[in-house]
Every structure is written in structure tokens, then in C-alpha cells.
Write an enzyme that holds these catalytic residues in place. Structure first.
Site, mmCIF file in Angstrom:
data_model
loop_
_atom_site.group_PDB
_atom_site.id
_atom_site.type_symbol
_atom_site.label_atom_id
_atom_site.label_comp_id
_atom_site.label_asym_id
_atom_site.label_seq_id
_atom_site.Cartn_x
_atom_site.Cartn_y
_atom_site.Cartn_z
ATOM 1 N N SER A 97 17.159 13.543 1.479
ATOM 2 C CA SER A 97 16.803 14.836 0.886
ATOM 3 C C SER A 97 15.512 15.435 1.427
ATOM 4 C CB SER A 97 16.664 14.675 -0.622
ATOM 5 O OG SER A 97 15.558 13.836 -0.912
ATOM 6 N N GLY A 99 12.648 14.337 0.383
ATOM 7 C CA GLY A 99 11.635 14.012 -0.631
ATOM 8 C C GLY A 99 10.645 12.965 -0.139
ATOM 9 N N ASP A 290 20.508 1.879 4.460
ATOM 10 C CA ASP A 290 20.060 2.543 5.688
ATOM 11 C C ASP A 290 18.653 2.046 5.968
ATOM 12 O OD1 ASP A 290 17.795 4.695 5.199
ATOM 13 O OD2 ASP A 290 19.098 4.769 3.454
ATOM 14 N N CYS A 332 25.669 -13.911 21.081
ATOM 15 C CA CYS A 332 25.771 -12.507 20.659
ATOM 16 C C CYS A 332 26.726 -11.774 21.599
ATOM 17 C CB CYS A 332 24.397 -11.834 20.671
ATOM 18 S SG CYS A 332 24.501 -10.051 20.317
ATOM 19 N N CYS A 334 26.959 -8.632 22.279
ATOM 20 C CA CYS A 334 26.532 -7.324 22.786
ATOM 21 C C CYS A 334 26.315 -7.371 24.303
ATOM 22 C CB CYS A 334 25.264 -6.859 22.058
ATOM 23 S SG CYS A 334 23.743 -7.385 22.854
ATOM 24 N N CYS A 337 23.201 -9.229 25.701
ATOM 25 C CA CYS A 337 23.239 -10.697 25.657
ATOM 26 C C CYS A 337 24.316 -11.271 26.591
ATOM 27 C CB CYS A 337 23.466 -11.171 24.227
ATOM 28 S SG CYS A 337 22.104 -10.743 23.121
HETATM 29 ZN ZN LIG Z 1 22.943 -9.161 21.664
#
Ligand SMILES: [Zn+2]
Length: 400
Positions: A97, A99, A290, A332, A334, A337
Site C-alpha cells: 500500500s 504505508g 514476501d 542445488c 539452479c 550451481c
Molecule cells: Zn543454486
């Protein structure tokens, strides 16, 4: 709470203790929960294109009302087709928002306070006046005086066209005393009504609105805020405000607050999302989180890693990695990695190459996506307590 499937529908599919897994249906598609929401504060997940964020498995991002209001301006984004079209992201968007950012102008960056690190709580300009109507402040960009109140925040979020808008709230810092927090929580409740009235009249029909439970670390205030927000016509509930000085106090505030909320409501924890926070929050029944952590750490050369004694962090700039041919984090999945060595990533991070930020952002987002998808599987299979225990003890999230 109201229930309007046109705006939002939350379906709990399995429960395991207080933890639950489900599906949130928004105007821009479903989001599997528990979910982590990456920040796209200024209409971009820093360093990545939106198709890359989608390819990592993410179904919702968070945009920031305050920043988009100041630059490039919500009217411009609306004229360009709305925030989804502007950033070419056809999945769900939740907008903060503003805020928190507006009030961080008044309270500064309280470094020892958990919530003080939410978003980009840095130098955002200067506050001129906080009144019942709203907040007058000077923009950090051009020094021009601006104003934001409940109606303005909802108007900006309507122009952006997010799937979920958050009501405009007054954020109090940890060091505020009980009376200050009580007065500010009451104002947040009056602003809640104004936000909902505005939205009822002028808001997009398919945009959901979440209320924000405030009350600081005080049980009485959290209880009255939980009741007030639950009774309002909101579509989901975010837990905001300060949660204390440290993680133990945060856990206590959440243990006390979450059971006060309607069991069927979608529960969003604002601005919190380190690996242990996710594991603990999910156990308490929180559905979405988040946090700036995965994207901000990458800019500081830090990778998330299954290292509980190191706060789940690994400094890629550490000299110990200089000649290390091993992967950044063993196992990992990703690209950083799978393809690259610690030595290479160390070199890139030290050289402040943009590639280092990109690769670490991808790694950190993959890490948290695996953590929440592993949690969803564990809840569905009735073994969440063991999953959480293993994760807190240092089991990597891809071994679930
Ligand atoms: Zn990774």
C-alpha cells in the site's frame, strides 16, 4: 471477511497440524500455497526479466505503490495498459500500500528491528505532516511535495491494476510505546474503512483487497486489530507492523496473532521470508510471504545455503572460495550451481560483475521456491513437522 470468487478464491487442499497447503485463485491465475512472493518493487525483480521469474516457478510478485507512484507514475502505467502489461507479467500481482515506505520517512531505518528491513527502507525523502487525512512528504527524487492517504493509495493500486491491493496502514516502529501503538492501530482501522469505502465505489471489480493487522508486540492490540480486520469486508489478511526485536519475539507475536484470524482466510506475512521464518511461519498457518532477502542478498554477494549456524547464508566473496572448483551449493538445481564453480562465482562477485548478481538472484529464488514447494508436498503427505525440523537443522530444501 467477504467471499467473492470473482475477486479471489482460496481453497485449502490439505492440512497438517496448523500448516496448510492450497490454491489461491486470482484474476491472473492460481498461486499454489504456501508461497514465497519475490519483490518487483519498481516493476522488475531486480536483474531478471519477468519470463525468467515465471520459469523459476513463481506465480505472483509484489509491486510497490510508493515507488511506482513516484516513478514512473501510476497514470503513466495505467495509460500503458496497467502493471501486468507494462512489465509483461501475466500472472498474479499483489501491491503493497505504500504505508510502510511513507512511515519509514518518519521513523527512519531502525536497523535492529525486524520490520525495519522490509522493502527498501532507506532514504525515501522527508515527512512533512502525518494527519488523519494522510501523509504529506517530500519526494526523494525531486524534492516535490506529495500526499498519500487511504484513498490515494487505493487509487494508485486501482490504476496499477494489481490482483490484490493492500489497505493503507500506519506503521509504528518497535520502539513506539503502547499508547502510541494503540493510537496508530486505531487510525489504521479508520483508514481500513476509508480504503474499503473507496474501493467499493471506484475500485476494479476483480481486484481483491487485503486488510492489515497491526498492534505491534502487544497482545491486546493485536487481538483488537485481528477482530476489527476480520469483521471488515476484506478478501484476505496481511500481518504487518513490528513483530519485535528478534526472531524469538517475532515467533511469539505470530503464535499469538495467527490463531485470532479466521481459519479459512488467506494469511499473508508482510516483509518476512528468510528460510527459518518460512519454515516456522508455515507451521503456524501462514500461507504467503514476501521479502526483499533473496534479491537483496544477491546484490551483496550472498547466497542462501543450508547453513543454520550461518543464518542460512554464505558469502560468495569469502577468500575461502577463491580456488574452490565445487558447486556453490551441492545439489542445488539452479544454473549457478549446476554450471559454475565457487571459484568463478567468487571472482564475479569480487569483480562486481552484473552476472554475479543475476546468478545469485536466480540461486536465491530457486532456493526459496524449493523450500515452499517442498513444504507443500510435506503438508500434503502429513509430514510437515519432520520437514520443518530437518530444514531448521540444515537439510537442503531439494532433499525433502
Ligand atoms: Zn543454486
Amino acid at each position: 471477511m467477504r467471499s467473492d470468487p470473482q475477486r479471489l478464491r482460496y481453497e485449502v487442499r490439505s492440512r497438517d497440524g496448523a500448516a496448510r497447503a492450497g490454491k489461491l485463485h486470482t484474476a491472473h491465475g492460481p498461486v499454489a500455497t504456501p508461497a514465497f512472493i519475490p519483490l518487483a518493487t519498481t516493476a522488475a525483480v531486480r536483474g531478471l526479466d519477468t519470463d525468467e521469474v515465471a520459469a523459476l516457478g513463481y506465480e505472483m510478485v509484489l509491486g510497490n505503490t510508493f515507488h511506482l507512484f513516484l516513478k514512473p507514475g501510476h497514470e503513466r502505467i495505467e495509460a500503458l495498459g496497467g502493471l501486468h502489461e507494462f512489465m509483461k507479467w501475466d500472472k498474479a500481482i499483489i501491491t503493497d500500500s505504500g504505508g510502510f515506505q511513507v512511515f519509514s520517512l518518519a521513523h527512519g531505518n531502525v536497523a535492529d528491528e525486524i520490520k525495519g528491513r522490509r522493502g527498501n527502507a532507506g532514504n525515501h525523502g522527508a515527512i512533512l505532516e502525518i494527519a488523519e487525512e494522510g501523509v504529506r512528504f517530500r519526494s526523494y527524487l525531486d524534492g516535490v511535495e506529495r500526499f498519500m492517504g487511504p484513498e490515494e493509495s487505493m487509487g494508485i493500486q486501482a490504476a496499477l491494476g494489481s490482483d490484490i491491493a493492500l489497505v493503507f496502514d500506519e506503521c509504528t516502529p518497535y520502539h513506539a510505546d503502547y499508547d502510541h501503538t494503540a493510537r496508530s492501530t486505531e487510525r489504521t482501522h479508520r483508514w481500513l474503512d476509508r480504503c474499503l469505502e473507496w474501493h467499493e465505489r471506484e475500485g476494479p471489480a476483480r481486484q481483491a483487497v487485503f486488510g492489515i493487522v497491526q498492534g505491534g508486540v502487544h497482545e491486546k492490540l493485536r487481538r483488537s486489530s485481528a477482530e476489527r480486520v476480520s469483521e471488515a469486508g476484506v478478501d484476505g489478511i496481511s500481518i504487518g507492523g513490528t513483530l519485535g526485536r528478534d526472531k524469538a519475539e517475532m515467533r511469539g507475536v505470530l503464535e499469538m496473532t495467527v490463531p485470532l484470524l479466521p481459519v479459512d482466510a488467506l494469511k499473508h506475512l508482510l516483509g518476512i521470508g528468510e528460510p527459518d521464518d518460512l519454515l516456522d511461519g508455515i507451521a503456524l498457518g501462514i500461507d504467503v510471504f514476501d521479502c526483499a532477502v533473496p534479491t537483496r542478498l544477491s546484490r551483496h554477494g550472498v547466497a542462501l545455503a543450508p547453513l543454520p549456524d550461518e543464518r542460512f547464508r554464505m558469502s560468495v566473496r569469502s577468500r575461502a572460495l577463491e580456488d574452490d572448483q565445487g558447486p556453490l551449493v551441492e545439489g542445488c538445481p539452479c544454473p549457478a550451481c549446476v554450471r559454475h564453480s565457487r571459484a568463478y562465482l567468487h571472482y564475479l562477485a569480487r569483480a562486481e560483475e552484473l552476472t554475479a548478481v543475476r546468478l545469485l538472484t536466480v540461486h536465491n529464488l530457486v532456493y526459496l521456491e524449493r523450500l515452499v514447494s517442498g513444504a507443500r508436498d510435506a503438508i500434503a503427505e502429513g509430514r510437515y513437522a519432520a520437514y520443518r525440523e530437518a530444514g531448521l537443522g540444515g537439510a537442503p530444501p531439494w532433499v525433502s
